[in-house]
Scaffold this motif. Structure first.
Motif, PDB file in Angstrom:
ATOM      1  N   ASP A 100      -9.041  10.700   3.361  1.00 18.95           N
ATOM      2  CA  ASP A 100     -10.453  10.311   3.293  1.00 18.95           C
ATOM      3  C   ASP A 100     -10.775   9.249   4.346  1.00 18.95           C
ATOM      4  O   ASP A 100     -10.927   8.064   4.027  1.00 18.95           O
ATOM      5  N   TRP A 122      -5.526  -0.843  -1.676  1.00 19.78           N
ATOM      6  CA  TRP A 122      -6.012   0.474  -1.261  1.00 19.78           C
ATOM      7  C   TRP A 122      -5.341   1.545  -2.110  1.00 19.78           C
ATOM      8  O   TRP A 122      -4.112   1.613  -2.186  1.00 19.78           O
ATOM      9  N   PHE A 175      -3.538   2.517   5.131  1.00 20.50           N
ATOM     10  CA  PHE A 175      -4.900   1.992   4.971  1.00 20.50           C
ATOM     11  C   PHE A 175      -4.942   0.496   5.269  1.00 20.50           C
ATOM     12  O   PHE A 175      -5.849   0.012   5.954  1.00 20.50           O
ATOM     13  N   ASP A 188     -13.598   8.922   6.156  1.00 20.79           N
ATOM     14  CA  ASP A 188     -14.956   8.399   6.003  1.00 20.79           C
ATOM     15  C   ASP A 188     -15.016   7.347   4.899  1.00 20.79           C
ATOM     16  O   ASP A 188     -15.704   6.326   5.033  1.00 20.79           O
ATOM     17  N   GLY A 189     -14.321   7.609   3.785  1.00 21.58           N
ATOM     18  CA  GLY A 189     -14.290   6.636   2.698  1.00 21.58           C
ATOM     19  C   GLY A 189     -13.615   5.347   3.114  1.00 21.58           C
ATOM     20  O   GLY A 189     -14.066   4.245   2.776  1.00 21.58           O
ATOM     21  N   TRP A 190     -12.492   5.477   3.844  1.00 25.95           N
ATOM     22  CA  TRP A 190     -11.809   4.276   4.332  1.00 25.95           C
ATOM     23  C   TRP A 190     -12.704   3.499   5.294  1.00 25.95           C
ATOM     24  O   TRP A 190     -12.793   2.269   5.219  1.00 25.95           O
ATOM     25  N   ALA A 239     -15.447   1.604   3.358  1.00 29.47           N
ATOM     26  CA  ALA A 239     -14.906   0.472   2.612  1.00 29.47           C
ATOM     27  C   ALA A 239     -14.420  -0.630   3.544  1.00 29.47           C
ATOM     28  O   ALA A 239     -14.641  -1.821   3.285  1.00 29.47           O
ATOM     29  N   VAL A 248      -5.677   5.855  -3.632  1.00 26.96           N
ATOM     30  CA  VAL A 248      -6.287   7.182  -3.630  1.00 26.96           C
ATOM     31  C   VAL A 248      -6.555   7.572  -5.074  1.00 26.96           C
ATOM     32  O   VAL A 248      -5.745   7.292  -5.962  1.00 26.96           O
ATOM     33  N   GLU A 249      -7.690   8.200  -5.316  1.00 32.51           N
ATOM     34  CA  GLU A 249      -8.063   8.591  -6.669  1.00 32.51           C
ATOM     35  C   GLU A 249      -6.946   9.389  -7.328  1.00 32.51           C
ATOM     36  O   GLU A 249      -6.395  10.324  -6.754  1.00 32.51           O
ATOM     37  N   LEU A 275     -10.195   5.568  -2.688  1.00 30.11           N
ATOM     38  CA  LEU A 275     -10.557   6.670  -1.805  1.00 30.11           C
ATOM     39  C   LEU A 275     -10.431   7.995  -2.543  1.00 30.11           C
ATOM     40  O   LEU A 275      -9.592   8.139  -3.443  1.00 30.11           O
ATOM     41  N   SER A 276     -11.235   8.969  -2.161  1.00 31.04           N
ATOM     42  CA  SER A 276     -11.271  10.234  -2.895  1.00 31.04           C
ATOM     43  C   SER A 276     -10.065  11.121  -2.629  1.00 31.04           C
ATOM     44  O   SER A 276      -9.651  11.891  -3.488  1.00 31.04           O
ATOM     45  N   ALA A 324      -9.960  -0.766  -3.334  1.00 31.38           N
ATOM     46  CA  ALA A 324     -10.670   0.229  -2.537  1.00 31.38           C
ATOM     47  C   ALA A 324     -10.151   1.595  -2.965  1.00 31.38           C
ATOM     48  O   ALA A 324      -8.989   1.926  -2.706  1.00 31.38           O
TER      49      ALA A 324
END
Length: 221
Positions: free
Chosen positions: A11, A34, A80, A13-15, A18, A36-37, A6-7, A4
């Protein structure tokens, strides 16, 4: 393993998107990586999202969403996964949030409490310095938060200092307000912030002039 991505560290909303997809697909917490980009991921993780296995749409208590919105701002790398595990539990038993003795509920609440304390600290201790730029007067402040709270806290400063042009510099992100629009940029260092504060110097002189050690009330202090 599924991945997963995330941006940003904050994030939510992204979490949320997903987590819902994984929950509907019946993926257990231990099978999700999980990330992060920009962070290194597991070599075993798959990029493709898991197929939904006929899961039904579900809802969770508003109290969980509010808790998750705060806890996800913590720096704990496991946040996350912890929130996803709690989501699965609450999906099966909505009253799980009411069990204050539950170890998972308590751990997530500890994360959220630390975040709320950091948000309050930022609101209380950010100090703006007046500087001149090409567009006139701007107020600049430096703050080093413990958690990923800067974007979540931006609305407070927009409302509080709506008529000012200001910038808040932090190691993770810089936020700018021009009186109409909020924007952001990459993080800064403390050396990028202006030094010195004439008002602070004035208060130090004032207190130095009125301070009388003989009149201290130590019991009151």
């Amino acid at each position: 393993m599924f991945q997963a991505l995330l941006s940003r560290p904050d994030d939510f909303d992204g979490w949320r998107e997903a987590a819902r997809r994984f929950a509907l697909a019946g993926v257990p917490p231990q099978e999700i990586d999980w990330r992060v980009e920009g962070e290194a991921g597991s070599l075993l993780a798959f990029d493709d999202p898991p197929p939904v296995q006929g899961g039904r749409a579900f809802s969770v208590p508003r109290a969980f969403l509010e808790l998750a919105e705060s806890a996800i701002l913590h720096r704990d790398a496991e946040r996350f996964a912890l929130l996803y595990a709690l989501l699965l539990d609450i999906r099966e038993q909505h009253t799980r949030m009411d069990d204050q003795a539950d170890p998972l509920v308590r751990r997530v609440e500890v994360l959220a409490k630390a975040v709320r304390r950091d948000i309050h600290k930022m609101r209380a201790f950010v100090r703006f310095r007046e500087v001149q730029d090409d567009d006139g007067v701007r107020f600049v402040a430096w703050f080093e938060p413990d958690h990923h709270i800067v974007r979540a806290n931006a609305g407070f400063f927009m409302r509080r200092f709506a008529s000012m042009r200001w910038s808040i510099l932090t190691p993770e992100v810089i936020i700018f307000w021009d009186g109409e629009k909020l924007s952001e940029g990459p993080g800064a260092s403390k050396g990028d912030a202006p030094a010195g504060d004439p008002v602070e110097d004035m208060w130090k002189s004032y207190y130095a002039s009125i301070f009388n050690p003989a009149r201290l009330k130590q019991r009151a202090m």
